[in-house]
Write an enzyme that holds these catalytic residues in place. Structure first.
Site, short mmCIF file in Angstrom:
data_model
loop_
_atom_site.label_atom_id
_atom_site.label_comp_id
_atom_site.label_asym_id
_atom_site.label_seq_id
_atom_site.Cartn_x
_atom_site.Cartn_y
_atom_site.Cartn_z
N PHE A 152 0.84 -1.23 0.35
CA PHE A 152 0.00 0.22 0.05
C PHE A 152 0.89 1.20 -0.02
O PHE A 152 0.39 2.52 -0.39
CB PHE A 152 -1.06 -0.10 1.16
CG PHE A 152 -0.30 0.43 2.58
CD1 PHE A 152 -0.02 1.53 2.84
CD2 PHE A 152 0.13 -0.50 3.23
CE1 PHE A 152 0.53 2.09 4.19
CE2 PHE A 152 0.91 -0.27 4.51
CZ PHE A 152 1.23 1.03 4.90
N LYS A 176 -0.89 -7.44 -9.19
CA LYS A 176 -2.11 -7.39 -7.99
C LYS A 176 -1.89 -6.06 -7.10
O LYS A 176 -0.64 -6.03 -6.48
CB LYS A 176 -1.62 -8.84 -7.22
CG LYS A 176 -3.03 -9.29 -6.45
CD LYS A 176 -3.68 -8.50 -5.59
CE LYS A 176 -2.94 -8.51 -4.02
NZ LYS A 176 -3.70 -7.54 -3.02
N GLU A 179 -5.06 -3.67 -1.77
CA GLU A 179 -6.88 -3.70 -1.74
C GLU A 179 -6.91 -2.42 -0.95
O GLU A 179 -7.93 -1.68 -1.07
CB GLU A 179 -7.29 -4.69 -0.78
CG GLU A 179 -6.97 -5.04 0.49
CD GLU A 179 -5.44 -5.81 0.79
OE1 GLU A 179 -4.67 -5.92 -0.29
OE2 GLU A 179 -5.38 -6.42 1.73
N SER A 229 5.20 -6.98 3.48
CA SER A 229 5.93 -7.51 4.70
C SER A 229 6.62 -8.69 4.65
O SER A 229 6.37 -9.38 3.81
CB SER A 229 4.68 -7.58 5.79
OG SER A 229 3.92 -8.69 5.13
N CYS A 284 9.81 1.47 3.44
CA CYS A 284 10.73 0.39 3.82
C CYS A 284 12.22 1.08 4.01
O CYS A 284 12.94 0.18 4.45
CB CYS A 284 10.49 -0.79 2.75
SG CYS A 284 11.34 -0.07 1.22
N GLU A 378 9.26 -4.06 13.32
CA GLU A 378 8.86 -3.04 12.25
C GLU A 378 7.62 -2.17 12.73
O GLU A 378 6.57 -2.81 13.15
CB GLU A 378 8.65 -3.57 10.67
CG GLU A 378 8.37 -2.36 9.82
CD GLU A 378 8.37 -2.96 8.30
OE1 GLU A 378 7.77 -3.94 8.39
OE2 GLU A 378 8.73 -2.05 7.54
#
Ligand code: NAD
Length: 487
Positions: A152, A176, A179, A229, A284, A378
């Site tokens: 995301f 993909k 969402e 992740s 990240c 994290e």
């Protein structure tokens, strides 16, 4: 205002299509908590449709010369530039980052596209006369239908890590989306269609776990790239490779910044603060742990002053969701219970007029010890944990012990100490006096350890190996060459 974008449908063979499932999920703008769209939840059957379209398109696209293929991306780059305002506003709305951060994301997408248009210059095969009259040559061949699964936090940049290179190299793709942010990817498809990309070359499916598993299992998908992740990266890597696919899965991070007493205080405070709070800490490459070596109080004080000027709703965006806000605040509360000292507390932040948005203020936690959860896990929010250390060797041990390995940085004015960190930090991307050491193109992006599973990096030259296979050809045309050991 509510549901202003309507239904985010799958994009297959150049058209927006209904799913077989007719299942939908709300998409919220984290800036306000308002529902701005509904996103399709696709099934295996929806994926089958996308893969058939991509398989059909591959027949022609892979046979189109690369110099013609990249013409699409020259035009796409111009369209990204022309549509900067609309694209960045959409990123901001669905992801919650600031407009400047959203613009920077499009600028990086433009740079990634510039790299893709240079691929004809980088992917020439090689040729050598290996024996009298006998030539060996190599050519890069496209793999076929490939998949890219994205997170995301960069709704445009991360899809553009894979789309231009994989497609310019002759593959056709299933993307993909996350969402949580499905809208920017549909805009990418729209611009690529305007740029002349043939139908079926890029297909987009939305959804969650079910569609990701179907991608890993699909017999007609040759390669899977994943960014997200570490937990899901491991699942995807194991499942895709157990189905004998090529897979590159980038995972989470816990980036350590080592701050030495001789560091320039202003520059260090500004860089560390920007790194931990930029994109609300949802990068990240964000600074997450700062190892303060020796006497660095003067720098920490400056960081706190600097971070006070980072204000949610002004120059700090929202985090992605209510769940993310709760998770981040939970970490801060736990650190407090564990005995750490909160120097700046971003909990319970509300932005006037956007009371239902998901905001966390910049948070600086001092006297964190390596076993606390804020030091180990994290957090993915605008939070930095300061771990005090007596020596650079001890600081290096702390950095090395963390299981991730995306980035590490050192702040110092000593070339020798910087070199020691460059050599010994266990991370794929190292910075010296740089808070977010993202390599710019043509240098490739990729971490080490639990931040990346698979071989090679996801962008730059390294990605050429991932998105192609090498064909080796040996030829002899001249009978005068006679019989020799190559016959
Ligand atoms: P995520 O792992 O939750 O989701 C990533 C993708 O996997 C999404 O498309 C999601 O729909 C799908 N997914 C989620 N759960 C799944 C499951 N159980 N099985 C199969 N698929 C599943 O990640 P996120 O929250 O979207 O993104 C944030 C994470 O991504 C952070 O950990 C961040 O560090 C990481 N990230 C890493 C890099 C990198 O280059 N290493 C870059 C960007 C983000």
């Amino acid at each position: 205002m509510s549901n202003k974008y309507g239904k985010a449908k799958n994009y297959i063979n150049g058209r927006l299509v209904e799913t077989m499932t007719d299942r939908w999920m709300p998409v919220e703008s984290p800036l306000t908590g308002e529902v701005i769209a509904e996103v399709a939840v696709s099934s295996k059957e929806d994926l089958d449709k996308a893969v058939s379209a991509a398989k059909e398109a591959f027949k022609t696209w892979s046979k189109t010369p690369i110099k013609d293929r990249v013409q699409v991306f020259f035009r796409y780059k111009t369209l990204l530039e022309q549509n900067m305002a609309e694209l960045s506003a959409l990123i901001q709305e669905e992801n919650g980052k600031t407009l400047d951060e959203a613009r920077a994301e499009i600028e990086k997408s433009i740079e990634l596209t510039e790299f893709a248009v240079s691929l004809p210059q980088l992917t020439q095969g090689e040729i050598l006369e290996v024996s009298k009259g006998v030539e060996c040559r190599t050519e890069h061949s496209a793999l076929g239908v490939v998949a890219s699964i994205v997170p995301f936090n960069f709704p445009s940049m991360v899809p553009n890590w894979t789309i231009p290179n994989a497609i310019a190299l002759g593959n056709t793709m299933i993307l993909k989306t996350s969402e949580l942010v499905p809208l920017s990817a549909l805009k990418i498809a729209d611009l690529l269609k305007q740029a002349g990309l043939p139908d079926g070359v890029l297909n987009i499916v939305h959804g969650e776990k079910e569609i990701v598993e179907a991608i890993c299992d699909h017999p007609d998908i040759e390669a899977v790239s994943f960014v997200g992740s570490t937990k899901v990266a491991k699942i995807v890597y194991q499942r895709a490779t157990s189905n004998l696919k090529r897979c590159l899965a980038l995972g989470g991070a816990k980036n350590h910044l080592l701050v030495l007493p001789d560091a320039n205080p202003e520059m260090t405070a500004a860089n560390v603060t920007a790194s931990m709070s930029g994109c609300a800490g949802q990068r990240c490459m964000a600074a997450s742990a700062m190892v303060a070596v020796g006497q660095t109080d003067h720098i920490i004080e400056k960081m706190v002053q600097e971070a006070r000027n980072v204000v949610p709703g002004k120059n700090l965006g929202s985090v992605i969701s209510k769940a993310a806000k709760e998770r981040i605040e939970g970490y801060i509360t736990q650190a407090e219970k564990d005995g750490a000292k909160i120097l700046l507390d971003g909990r319970n932040y509300q932005v006037e007029g956007k009371e239902n948005g998901y905001y966390v203020g910049p948070t600086i936690i001092d006297f964190v010890t390596p076993e606390m959860s804020v030091a180990r896990e994290e957090i993915f929010g605008p939070v930095i944990s300061i771990i005090r250390s007596r020596s650079l060797e001890e600081a290096m041990k702390i950095e090395n012990a963390n299981p991730y390995g995306n980035a590490a940085s050192v702040f110092t004015q000593s070339g020798g100490l910087a070199r020691y960190v460059m050599e010994n930090a266990s991370a794929g991307m190292i910075g010296v006096n740089i808070g977010v050491p993202v390599p710019r193109e043509p240098f490739s992006f990729g971490g080490w350890n639990e931040s990346r599973f698979g071989v090679g990096d996801i962008t730059g030259k390294s990605s050429i190996e991932f998105w192609t296979k090498l064909k080796k050809m040996t030829t002899k045309w001249n009978p005068e060459a006679g019989i020799n050991w190559m016959s």
